[in-house]
Design a protein around this motif. Sequence first.
Motif, PDB file in Angstrom:
ATOM      1  N   PRO A  11       1.559  -5.659  -4.208  1.00  0.00           N
ATOM      2  CA  PRO A  11       2.949  -5.790  -4.662  1.00  0.00           C
ATOM      3  C   PRO A  11       3.238  -4.994  -5.940  1.00  0.00           C
ATOM      4  O   PRO A  11       4.315  -4.409  -6.082  1.00  0.00           O
ATOM      5  CB  PRO A  11       3.127  -7.289  -4.908  1.00  0.00           C
ATOM      6  CG  PRO A  11       2.110  -7.934  -4.054  1.00  0.00           C
ATOM      7  CD  PRO A  11       0.951  -6.987  -4.031  1.00  0.00           C
ATOM      8  N   TRP A  12       2.262  -4.942  -6.844  1.00  0.00           N
ATOM      9  CA  TRP A  12       2.469  -4.192  -8.079  1.00  0.00           C
ATOM     10  C   TRP A  12       2.585  -2.699  -7.799  1.00  0.00           C
ATOM     11  O   TRP A  12       3.501  -2.041  -8.292  1.00  0.00           O
ATOM     12  CB  TRP A  12       1.312  -4.454  -9.060  1.00  0.00           C
ATOM     13  CG  TRP A  12       1.482  -3.718 -10.341  1.00  0.00           C
ATOM     14  CD1 TRP A  12       2.270  -4.068 -11.386  1.00  0.00           C
ATOM     15  CD2 TRP A  12       0.865  -2.484 -10.691  1.00  0.00           C
ATOM     16  NE1 TRP A  12       2.189  -3.126 -12.374  1.00  0.00           N
ATOM     17  CE2 TRP A  12       1.317  -2.139 -11.978  1.00  0.00           C
ATOM     18  CE3 TRP A  12      -0.033  -1.632 -10.047  1.00  0.00           C
ATOM     19  CZ2 TRP A  12       0.917  -0.981 -12.626  1.00  0.00           C
ATOM     20  CZ3 TRP A  12      -0.435  -0.485 -10.697  1.00  0.00           C
ATOM     21  CH2 TRP A  12       0.031  -0.169 -11.963  1.00  0.00           C
ATOM     22  N   VAL A  16       5.814  -0.100  -8.277  1.00  0.00           N
ATOM     23  CA  VAL A  16       5.711   1.061  -9.164  1.00  0.00           C
ATOM     24  C   VAL A  16       6.048   2.353  -8.428  1.00  0.00           C
ATOM     25  O   VAL A  16       6.827   3.170  -8.928  1.00  0.00           O
ATOM     26  CB  VAL A  16       4.294   1.149  -9.787  1.00  0.00           C
ATOM     27  CG1 VAL A  16       4.087   2.470 -10.508  1.00  0.00           C
ATOM     28  CG2 VAL A  16       4.057  -0.013 -10.729  1.00  0.00           C
ATOM     29  N   VAL A  17       5.469   2.559  -7.246  1.00  0.00           N
ATOM     30  CA  VAL A  17       5.670   3.832  -6.549  1.00  0.00           C
ATOM     31  C   VAL A  17       6.844   3.802  -5.578  1.00  0.00           C
ATOM     32  O   VAL A  17       7.326   4.864  -5.168  1.00  0.00           O
ATOM     33  CB  VAL A  17       4.391   4.282  -5.800  1.00  0.00           C
ATOM     34  CG1 VAL A  17       3.254   4.469  -6.753  1.00  0.00           C
ATOM     35  CG2 VAL A  17       4.024   3.336  -4.681  1.00  0.00           C
ATOM     36  N   GLN A  26      -0.127   6.840   1.952  1.00  0.00           N
ATOM     37  CA  GLN A  26      -1.200   5.997   2.461  1.00  0.00           C
ATOM     38  C   GLN A  26      -1.870   5.170   1.357  1.00  0.00           C
ATOM     39  O   GLN A  26      -3.083   5.089   1.256  1.00  0.00           O
ATOM     40  CB  GLN A  26      -2.234   6.837   3.194  1.00  0.00           C
ATOM     41  CG  GLN A  26      -1.673   7.546   4.400  1.00  0.00           C
ATOM     42  CD  GLN A  26      -2.709   8.409   5.076  1.00  0.00           C
ATOM     43  OE1 GLN A  26      -3.657   8.875   4.472  1.00  0.00           O
ATOM     44  NE2 GLN A  26      -2.508   8.628   6.364  1.00  0.00           N
ATOM     45  N   TRP A  27      -1.063   4.561   0.525  1.00  0.00           N
ATOM     46  CA  TRP A  27      -1.581   3.738  -0.560  1.00  0.00           C
ATOM     47  C   TRP A  27      -2.390   2.564  -0.039  1.00  0.00           C
ATOM     48  O   TRP A  27      -3.367   2.152  -0.654  1.00  0.00           O
ATOM     49  CB  TRP A  27      -0.424   3.241  -1.431  1.00  0.00           C
ATOM     50  CG  TRP A  27       0.020   4.244  -2.434  1.00  0.00           C
ATOM     51  CD1 TRP A  27       1.027   5.144  -2.304  1.00  0.00           C
ATOM     52  CD2 TRP A  27      -0.541   4.466  -3.728  1.00  0.00           C
ATOM     53  NE1 TRP A  27       1.143   5.905  -3.428  1.00  0.00           N
ATOM     54  CE2 TRP A  27       0.186   5.507  -4.328  1.00  0.00           C
ATOM     55  CE3 TRP A  27      -1.576   3.891  -4.434  1.00  0.00           C
ATOM     56  CZ2 TRP A  27      -0.092   5.978  -5.593  1.00  0.00           C
ATOM     57  CZ3 TRP A  27      -1.860   4.354  -5.708  1.00  0.00           C
ATOM     58  CH2 TRP A  27      -1.128   5.393  -6.270  1.00  0.00           C
ATOM     59  N   TYR A  33      -9.888   0.732   0.174  1.00  0.00           N
ATOM     60  CA  TYR A  33     -11.176   1.326  -0.167  1.00  0.00           C
ATOM     61  C   TYR A  33     -11.558   1.020  -1.613  1.00  0.00           C
ATOM     62  O   TYR A  33     -12.680   0.590  -1.898  1.00  0.00           O
ATOM     63  CB  TYR A  33     -11.164   2.839   0.073  1.00  0.00           C
ATOM     64  CG  TYR A  33     -12.522   3.447  -0.158  1.00  0.00           C
ATOM     65  CD1 TYR A  33     -13.468   3.466   0.858  1.00  0.00           C
ATOM     66  CD2 TYR A  33     -12.877   3.963  -1.401  1.00  0.00           C
ATOM     67  CE1 TYR A  33     -14.729   3.993   0.651  1.00  0.00           C
ATOM     68  CE2 TYR A  33     -14.140   4.486  -1.615  1.00  0.00           C
ATOM     69  CZ  TYR A  33     -15.054   4.507  -0.590  1.00  0.00           C
ATOM     70  OH  TYR A  33     -16.309   5.021  -0.808  1.00  0.00           O
ATOM     71  N   ALA A  34     -10.631   1.230  -2.545  1.00  0.00           N
ATOM     72  CA  ALA A  34     -10.923   1.017  -3.967  1.00  0.00           C
ATOM     73  C   ALA A  34     -11.266  -0.442  -4.262  1.00  0.00           C
ATOM     74  O   ALA A  34     -12.223  -0.734  -4.987  1.00  0.00           O
ATOM     75  CB  ALA A  34      -9.746   1.473  -4.815  1.00  0.00           C
TER      76      ALA A  34
END
Length: 119
Positions: A11-12, A16-17, A26-27, A33-34
């Motif tokens: 959600p954050w 933001v983007v 593809q966030w 992955y991160a």
Amino acid sequence: TLEWKSQVLVPWVYSVVGAEAYECNQWAAQLDYAASECFVHVRMNELFDLVTDYPESLPAVRELQLALDRTGRIFYETLAFEWRQALVQRLIHPGAQTSQIIDVYINTIKVLREMDPSG
């Protein structure tokens, strides 16, 4: 847990983007992955406790398995190294009781079967 990613991080980042950039770049895949990579690193340091606390630690073991799957299982070698180090430091010493060593090895087999049922 990995739920933190979907409840807090996504959600954050989305706010933001923006919706369009979030979908276009593809966030979601990058965040998966991160977050999984970070989770694996944190759990590596807790692996001995996960094994000794098994079966109470089963949910964490399953999350670790999912995180390893999401990262392409590139951390297996590092995970094995960390496990060997933890065994030497925390279990294989003159003061350890034989029954304690056997219990940890039995739990190790159970955890490994849970993480990779194929054997």
